[in-house]
Design an enzyme around this catalytic site. Sequence first.
Site, PDB file in Angstrom:
ATOM      1  N   ARG A  98      -2.228   8.850   6.864  1.00  0.00           N
ATOM      2  CA  ARG A  98      -3.111   9.431   7.880  1.00  0.00           C
ATOM      3  C   ARG A  98      -4.140   8.385   8.281  1.00  0.00           C
ATOM      4  NH1 ARG A  98      -0.828  13.060  10.275  1.00  0.00           N
ATOM      5  NH2 ARG A  98      -2.772  13.768  11.186  1.00  0.00           N
ATOM      6  N   HIS A 116      -0.953  -2.318   1.866  1.00  0.00           N
ATOM      7  CA  HIS A 116      -0.238  -2.382   3.138  1.00  0.00           C
ATOM      8  C   HIS A 116       0.943  -3.340   3.000  1.00  0.00           C
ATOM      9  CE1 HIS A 116       0.389  -2.229   7.434  1.00  0.00           C
ATOM     10  NE2 HIS A 116       0.523  -3.549   7.411  1.00  0.00           N
ATOM     11  N   LEU A 151      -8.031  -0.029  11.491  1.00  0.00           N
ATOM     12  CA  LEU A 151      -6.779   0.200  10.745  1.00  0.00           C
ATOM     13  C   LEU A 151      -6.222  -1.094  10.145  1.00  0.00           C
ATOM     14  CD1 LEU A 151      -4.464   2.283  10.089  1.00  0.00           C
ATOM     15  CD2 LEU A 151      -3.341   1.412  12.153  1.00  0.00           C
TER      16      LEU A 151
HETATM   17  C1  GRF Z   1       4.285   1.255   0.471  1.00  0.00           C
HETATM   18  O1  GRF Z   1       5.148   0.326   1.060  1.00  0.00           O
HETATM   19  C2  GRF Z   1       2.855   0.948   0.815  1.00  0.00           C
HETATM   20  O2  GRF Z   1       2.602  -0.413   0.972  1.00  0.00           O
HETATM   21  C3  GRF Z   1       2.691   1.644   2.150  1.00  0.00           C
HETATM   22  O3  GRF Z   1       3.426   2.825   2.022  1.00  0.00           O
HETATM   23  C4  GRF Z   1       4.468   2.639   1.061  1.00  0.00           C
HETATM   24  C5  GRF Z   1       4.283   3.714   0.032  1.00  0.00           C
HETATM   25  O4  GRF Z   1       5.341   3.740  -0.883  1.00  0.00           O
HETATM   26  N1  GRF Z   1       1.294   1.837   2.469  1.00  0.00           N
HETATM   27  P1  GRF Z   1       5.231   4.613  -2.199  1.00  0.00           P
HETATM   28  O5  GRF Z   1       4.951   6.041  -1.775  1.00  0.00           O
HETATM   29  O6  GRF Z   1       4.121   4.058  -3.038  1.00  0.00           O
HETATM   30  O7  GRF Z   1       6.568   4.481  -2.849  1.00  0.00           O
END
Ligand code: GRF
Length: 218
Positions: A98, A116, A151
């Site tokens: 979100r 990220h 963001l």
């Molecule tokens: C990961 O790639 C993270 O970097 C991104 O969303 C994904 C989440 O994966 N923000 P998980 O739910 O931790 O497996």
Amino acid sequence: MKHTNSIVPPAVVVLISGRGSNLQALLSDPAHGSLYRVVAVVSNQSSAGGLQIAQDHGIAIRCVEHRQFADRSAFEAAMTLVIDEFSPQLVVLAGFMRILTAGFVQHYAGRLVNIHPSLLPAFPGLNTHERALQAGVALHGATVHFVTPELDHGPIIAQAAVLVRPQDNPQYLGERVLVREHQLLPACVAAFCQNALQVDGMRVRWLVSSPPVFIEEK
Ligand code: GRF
């Protein structure tokens, strides 16, 4: 009487929207897991797989479904109430999908971090692996950073890199980045919880050690 010399590690609340593999990494990291305490996992999706992971570890779970609120600020007000119930020293966005308002970010200023899946400032936003391949970069990876209202922007705590290979597709590249995410996030959370990070503008200084550099072997 049993004597315990217990210093309680800082409390961390983790926000998720999906499968929770980064949450799992936080909970099972052998080197860093004892330096913080995940006290609650909060999701905006009741179907998030990560909630089961939390439950299996006996961690409190809360669901605040964004669809049930009239607008973003009502949703965030409810989130804040739920998160603050646990008095966290740190809030971790681990796949929390979100967009957050400046008000929410300000409330947790200096104690809100995000993971990220790109080497920021390249490829903020979605579909990072696909975009990295399209752009023809030689290195791709993941970033843990402090959250600011913009963001996927904000002081970078540490990054992990992988080489882009000729045979890569978004899925394969993403899987290799994820392996590095699982090393990077616990190391950064532990450093925060040890007061080892000092923010100076957009730069984060690691006070007790050098920032970890996770680079994929050839
Ligand atoms: C990961 O790639 C993270 O970097 C991104 O969303 C994904 C989440 O994966 N923000 P998980 O739910 O931790 O497996």
